[in-house]
Design an enzyme around this catalytic site. Structure first.
Site, PDB file in Angstrom:
ATOM      1  N   SER A 178       3.943 -13.333  52.703  1.00  0.00           N
ATOM      2  CA  SER A 178       4.346 -14.575  52.044  1.00  0.00           C
ATOM      3  C   SER A 178       3.099 -15.316  51.603  1.00  0.00           C
ATOM      4  CB  SER A 178       5.144 -15.457  53.015  1.00  0.00           C
ATOM      5  OG  SER A 178       5.301 -16.772  52.497  1.00  0.00           O
ATOM      6  N   TYR A 191       6.538 -19.234  61.200  1.00  0.00           N
ATOM      7  CA  TYR A 191       6.785 -18.309  60.094  1.00  0.00           C
ATOM      8  C   TYR A 191       5.488 -17.951  59.383  1.00  0.00           C
ATOM      9  CZ  TYR A 191       8.610 -16.497  55.674  1.00  0.00           C
ATOM     10  OH  TYR A 191       8.874 -15.710  54.574  1.00  0.00           O
TER      11      TYR A 191
END
Length: 285
Positions: A178, A191
């Site tokens: 990401s 995350y």
């Protein structure tokens, strides 16, 4: 022969509040909008998170390129069925298996089922992941922290370890990272940290597998029109999702899938240990 989904086989949701339902849009709009060149004909692919819009776009794109495709999914039987039908429509074999990739035993059984059906795994896409917004580190519970790492990092270790004996030279492993692995996030510490771990895992495994002629790369999407930016996402999800990107919009799943398809194909034969950044123009060092 194609398998059918059994709604009774849906595992219990591990986090009842997790917004993983895909947006109510035509699923065809989320798949790559081109006729494939059969670059992957005769190959087989395993894609985790086939019930998500990016996972769907990747899985359908692989099918358009001629690959037989197995998908995994956790909670969303309806979304998984949409993906299943789109893959089947491409005239390839498809397998759909529900389960929790945070469970090492499930990962081993998953690989056994895929190999029993397809005899081999040429392309492994570790895409499935979870994230849950927390405003303050003090509010990050131990259970959530552990779940984030088990679902987002341990799962990639579990599944890749189980699949490797069945991946022949010339195979490709693609991990989902990401943009947050590089920029960080004040509300998604766990995350972002897991995605940083995915980048390191990708680079390290690529070096380890050089002698086996198996390529390992990653894709680090920026803001994407996914369940996390859907109105059912947590209350702190910004309505202007994507406007901070230089292109001032979120990416479409099909735009992200192109990076995965490139890395899976022979066109990327000189790439390993790399991370592609379809992020709307954000420059990363």
């Amino acid at each position: 022969m194609s398998d059918t989904l059994d709604d009774d086989a849906v595992p219990e949701r591990s986090r009842p509040d997790e917004p993983d339902r895909t947006p109510d849009t035509d699923p065809q709009a989320d798949s790559p909008r081109y006729s494939g060149l059969q670059r992957l004909a005769g190959r087989t692919a395993l894609v985790t998170g086939g019930d998500t819009v990016i996972g769907r776009a990747v899985a359908v794109g692989l099918a358009k390129e001629g690959a037989d495709v197995a998908i995994t999914w956790l909670n969303e039987a309806e979304d998984a069925m949409d993906t299943y039908r789109l893959i089947e429509a491409e005239g390839v074999r498809v397998l759909s298996i529900p389960g929790d990739i945070a469970d090492g035993e499930f990962c081993r059984d998953l690989v056994r089922q895929v190999v029993a059906e397809f005899a081999r795994i040429d392309i492994l896409v570790n895409h499935a992941a979870e994230h849950h917004a927390v405003a303050r580190l003090e509010d990050l519970e131990d259970d959530q922290l552990e779940r984030s790492f088990r679902a987002n990092v341990f799962s990639q270790f579990f599944l890749t370890r189980a699949a490797l004996p069945h991946i022949e030279p010339g195979g490709s492993i693609i991990n989902s990272a990401s943009v947050l692995a590089y920029t960080g996030s004040p509300t998604q510490l766990d995350y972002a940290a897991t995605k940083g771990a995915v980048v390191s895992f990708t680079r390290s495994l690529a070096a380890q597998l050089l002698g086996r002629d198996i390529r390992v790369n990653a894709v680090a999407p920026g803001p994407v029109l996914t369940p996390q930016s859907h109105p059912t996402a947590p209350a702190d999800a910004a309505p202007e999702h994507g406007e901070a990107a230089p292109m001032r919009r979120p990416g479409q799943p099909a735009e992200i899938a192109a990076s995965y398809l490139f890395l899976a194909s022979p066109d990327a034969s000189y790439m390993t240990g790399q991370v592609l950044h379809p992020n709307g123009g954000t420059m990363l060092g």
